[in-house]
Design an enzyme around this catalytic site. Structure first.
Site, PDB file in Angstrom:
ATOM      1  N   ASP A   1      -9.895   2.858   2.265  1.00 23.76           N
ATOM      2  CA  ASP A   1      -9.950   2.203   3.588  1.00 23.76           C
ATOM      3  C   ASP A   1     -10.576   3.099   4.673  1.00 23.76           C
ATOM      4  OD1 ASP A   1      -8.856  -0.264   2.905  1.00 23.76           O
ATOM      5  OD2 ASP A   1      -6.795   0.380   3.272  1.00 23.76           O
TER       6      ASP A   1
ATOM      7  N   LYS B   1       0.816  -1.224   0.000  1.00 19.76           N
ATOM      8  CA  LYS B   1       0.000   0.000   0.000  1.00 19.76           C
ATOM      9  C   LYS B   1       0.850   1.276   0.000  1.00 19.76           C
ATOM     10  CE  LYS B   1      -4.110  -1.979   2.123  1.00 19.76           C
ATOM     11  NZ  LYS B   1      -5.123  -1.889   3.168  1.00 19.76           N
TER      12      LYS B   1
HETATM   13  P1  NAP Z   1       0.796  -3.952   9.763  1.00 19.08           P
HETATM   14  O1  NAP Z   1       1.062  -2.755   8.927  1.00 19.08           O
HETATM   15  O2  NAP Z   1       1.679  -5.142   9.645  1.00 19.08           O
HETATM   16  O3  NAP Z   1       0.778  -3.467  11.305  1.00 19.08           O
HETATM   17  C1  NAP Z   1       0.653  -4.419  12.340  1.00 19.08           C
HETATM   18  C2  NAP Z   1       0.417  -3.703  13.671  1.00 19.08           C
HETATM   19  O4  NAP Z   1       0.205  -4.715  14.672  1.00 19.08           O
HETATM   20  C3  NAP Z   1       1.605  -2.875  14.134  1.00 19.08           C
HETATM   21  O5  NAP Z   1       1.135  -1.763  14.860  1.00 19.08           O
HETATM   22  C4  NAP Z   1       2.331  -3.868  15.057  1.00 19.08           C
HETATM   23  O6  NAP Z   1       3.109  -3.241  16.063  1.00 19.08           O
HETATM   24  C5  NAP Z   1       1.164  -4.534  15.718  1.00 19.08           C
HETATM   25  N1  NAP Z   1       1.545  -5.847  16.277  1.00 19.08           N
HETATM   26  C6  NAP Z   1       1.867  -6.960  15.576  1.00 19.08           C
HETATM   27  N2  NAP Z   1       2.177  -7.961  16.431  1.00 19.08           N
HETATM   28  C7  NAP Z   1       2.052  -7.447  17.688  1.00 19.08           C
HETATM   29  C8  NAP Z   1       2.255  -7.980  18.984  1.00 19.08           C
HETATM   30  N3  NAP Z   1       2.647  -9.263  19.179  1.00 19.08           N
HETATM   31  N4  NAP Z   1       2.038  -7.185  20.050  1.00 19.08           N
HETATM   32  C9  NAP Z   1       1.624  -5.895  19.877  1.00 19.08           C
HETATM   33  N5  NAP Z   1       1.432  -5.326  18.655  1.00 19.08           N
HETATM   34  C10 NAP Z   1       1.644  -6.094  17.584  1.00 19.08           C
HETATM   35  O7  NAP Z   1      -0.681  -4.507   9.494  1.00 19.08           O
HETATM   36  P2  NAP Z   1      -1.980  -3.666   9.060  1.00 19.08           P
HETATM   37  O8  NAP Z   1      -2.132  -3.693   7.591  1.00 19.08           O
HETATM   38  O9  NAP Z   1      -1.960  -2.358   9.761  1.00 19.08           O
HETATM   39  O10 NAP Z   1      -3.137  -4.612   9.649  1.00 19.08           O
HETATM   40  C11 NAP Z   1      -3.424  -4.591  11.029  1.00 19.08           C
HETATM   41  C12 NAP Z   1      -4.722  -5.358  11.270  1.00 19.08           C
HETATM   42  O11 NAP Z   1      -5.801  -4.719  10.584  1.00 19.08           O
HETATM   43  C13 NAP Z   1      -4.663  -6.791  10.766  1.00 19.08           C
HETATM   44  O12 NAP Z   1      -5.315  -7.611  11.693  1.00 19.08           O
HETATM   45  C14 NAP Z   1      -5.457  -6.748   9.461  1.00 19.08           C
HETATM   46  O13 NAP Z   1      -6.092  -7.989   9.208  1.00 19.08           O
HETATM   47  C15 NAP Z   1      -6.485  -5.666   9.769  1.00 19.08           C
HETATM   48  N6  NAP Z   1      -6.972  -4.971   8.561  1.00 19.08           N
HETATM   49  C16 NAP Z   1      -8.298  -4.938   8.335  1.00 19.08           C
HETATM   50  C17 NAP Z   1      -8.786  -4.266   7.239  1.00 19.08           C
HETATM   51  C18 NAP Z   1     -10.261  -4.264   6.985  1.00 19.08           C
HETATM   52  O14 NAP Z   1     -10.700  -3.899   5.875  1.00 19.08           O
HETATM   53  N7  NAP Z   1     -11.058  -4.607   7.970  1.00 19.08           N
HETATM   54  C19 NAP Z   1      -7.920  -3.601   6.359  1.00 19.08           C
HETATM   55  C20 NAP Z   1      -6.550  -3.643   6.630  1.00 19.08           C
HETATM   56  C21 NAP Z   1      -6.089  -4.344   7.738  1.00 19.08           C
HETATM   57  P3  NAP Z   1       4.678  -2.940  15.811  1.00 19.08           P
HETATM   58  O15 NAP Z   1       4.723  -1.654  15.051  1.00 19.08           O
HETATM   59  O16 NAP Z   1       5.235  -2.834  17.177  1.00 19.08           O
HETATM   60  O17 NAP Z   1       5.247  -4.104  15.031  1.00 19.08           O
END
Ligand code: NAP
Length: 274
Positions: free
Chosen positions: A107, A71
């Site tokens: 989004d 993205k």
């Molecule tokens: P991302 O860019 O990989 O970010 C992941 C986030 O989760 C970061 O803030 C990371 O923290 C945190 N994290 C991961 N493992 C962790 C742990 N063990 N303890 C605490 N924090 C942790 O992913 P993203 O694209 O933002 O997606 C995040 C979530 O949103 C996912 O579950 C995804 O499925 C969901 N999502 C939903 C939609 C929808 O349309 N509903 C769209 C996009 C995403 P750090 O920075 O410390 O690593």
């Protein structure tokens, strides 16, 4: 509908991409509207992203969605990026208009519409986002413009600081918090971490600190333990399926110029989401 010589191709670029639910809802929508389009998953590695984006032009695809990790990385390869996607700093939808590629981001609007549909308004609320990844950017963009206040917490503090400063520069104020001990201060709390994707994940926050009448959202597409525990505390809850639906509905409209059949898309998603 048969695939013909005129069939228009869209799809999603991701790495991984196997988990995506978007083909179900988009193909159901094309079929319902009698549109000769197909939506396919494409496994695109980060080092091939520029080639894959160039292929949208070469293969005369009408556009694609982008998911993790493309993205933000896609911006330099596009001819233009609309104001909203620029402010979010990420693109989730590309449109090909006669070889010219434009980036959009649906989004944030998808998140807001999904909540509005449930009668939840974000205007004037005190909001907390837990997480500072790609999803937090779009949700944060929307909240920093519409909420009364926006706080951000993230495991990696520096990433929360970077996101808050990005949002403050482009849209509105966001403040970073170092811990989650004052959860009862917020009207709405959004889990935008990936914690909860796996059943044995720890909770992203201490649900004992929640109060009745707070709203707790999880961007994960299904009923998570966080949402179940929040409901037990008397909170209203929303999972991420509505955001997925509405970001897809807005992308459908961008590609086809046709009003999206939202209920058809919702049924397709609900039939496949666990
Ligand atoms: P991302 O860019 O990989 O970010 C992941 C986030 O989760 C970061 O803030 C990371 O923290 C945190 N994290 C991961 N493992 C962790 C742990 N063990 N303890 C605490 N924090 C942790 O992913 P993203 O694209 O933002 O997606 C995040 C979530 O949103 C996912 O579950 C995804 O499925 C969901 N999502 C939903 C939609 C929808 O349309 N509903 C769209 C996009 C995403 P750090 O920075 O410390 O690593």
């Amino acid at each position: 509908m048969q695939i013909s010589g005129k069939t228009k191709i869209t799809g999603i670029f991701g790495w991984p991409v196997e988990h995506t639910l978007s083909p179900y809802m988009q193909n159901a929508a094309f079929s319902h509207c009698g549109l000769d389009y197909r939506y396919l998953p494409f496994l695109v590695s980060p080092d091939r992203l520029s080639n894959a984006i160039e292929a949208i032009r070469s293969l005369n695809m009408c556009g694609v969605n982008l998911t993790i990790p493309h993205k933000e990385a896609s911006l330099p390869f596009l001819d233009s990026v609309d104001e909203e996607a620029l402010a979010i700093g990420a693109v989730n939808t590309i449109i090909n208009t006669k070889g010219r590629l434009t980036g959009h981001n649906t989004d944030g609007r998808g998140f807001a519409t999904a909540l509005q549909e449930q009668g939840i308004t974000l205007e004037g609320c005190k909001a907390l986002i837990v997480g500072a990844g790609g999803a937090s950017r779009a949700v944060g963009h929307y909240l920093s413009r519409n909420a009364k206040s926006l706080h951000i917490y993230n495991r990696t503090h520096e990433k929360a600081v970077a996101l808050a400063s990005f949002l403050s520069r482009t849209t509105g104020n966001a403040i970073v918090v170092k811990d989650l001990s004052f959860l009862s201060d917020y009207d709405i709390i959004i889990n935008a971490t990936s914690l909860g994707l796996k059943d044995d994940d720890p909770l992203p926050l201490d649900t004992d600190l929640l109060s009745p009448f707070q709203i707790v959202c999880d961007l994960i597409y299904r009923q998570t333990t966080l949402l179940m525990k929040a409901q037990q505390k008397g909170c209203r809850t929303a999972n991420g399926l509505g955001m997925l639906l509405w970001q897809g509905a807005y992308a459908f409209e961008l590609w086809t110029g046709t009003r999206p059949p939202v209920d058809v898309m919702r049924t397709a998603l609900l039939s496949i989401a666990k």
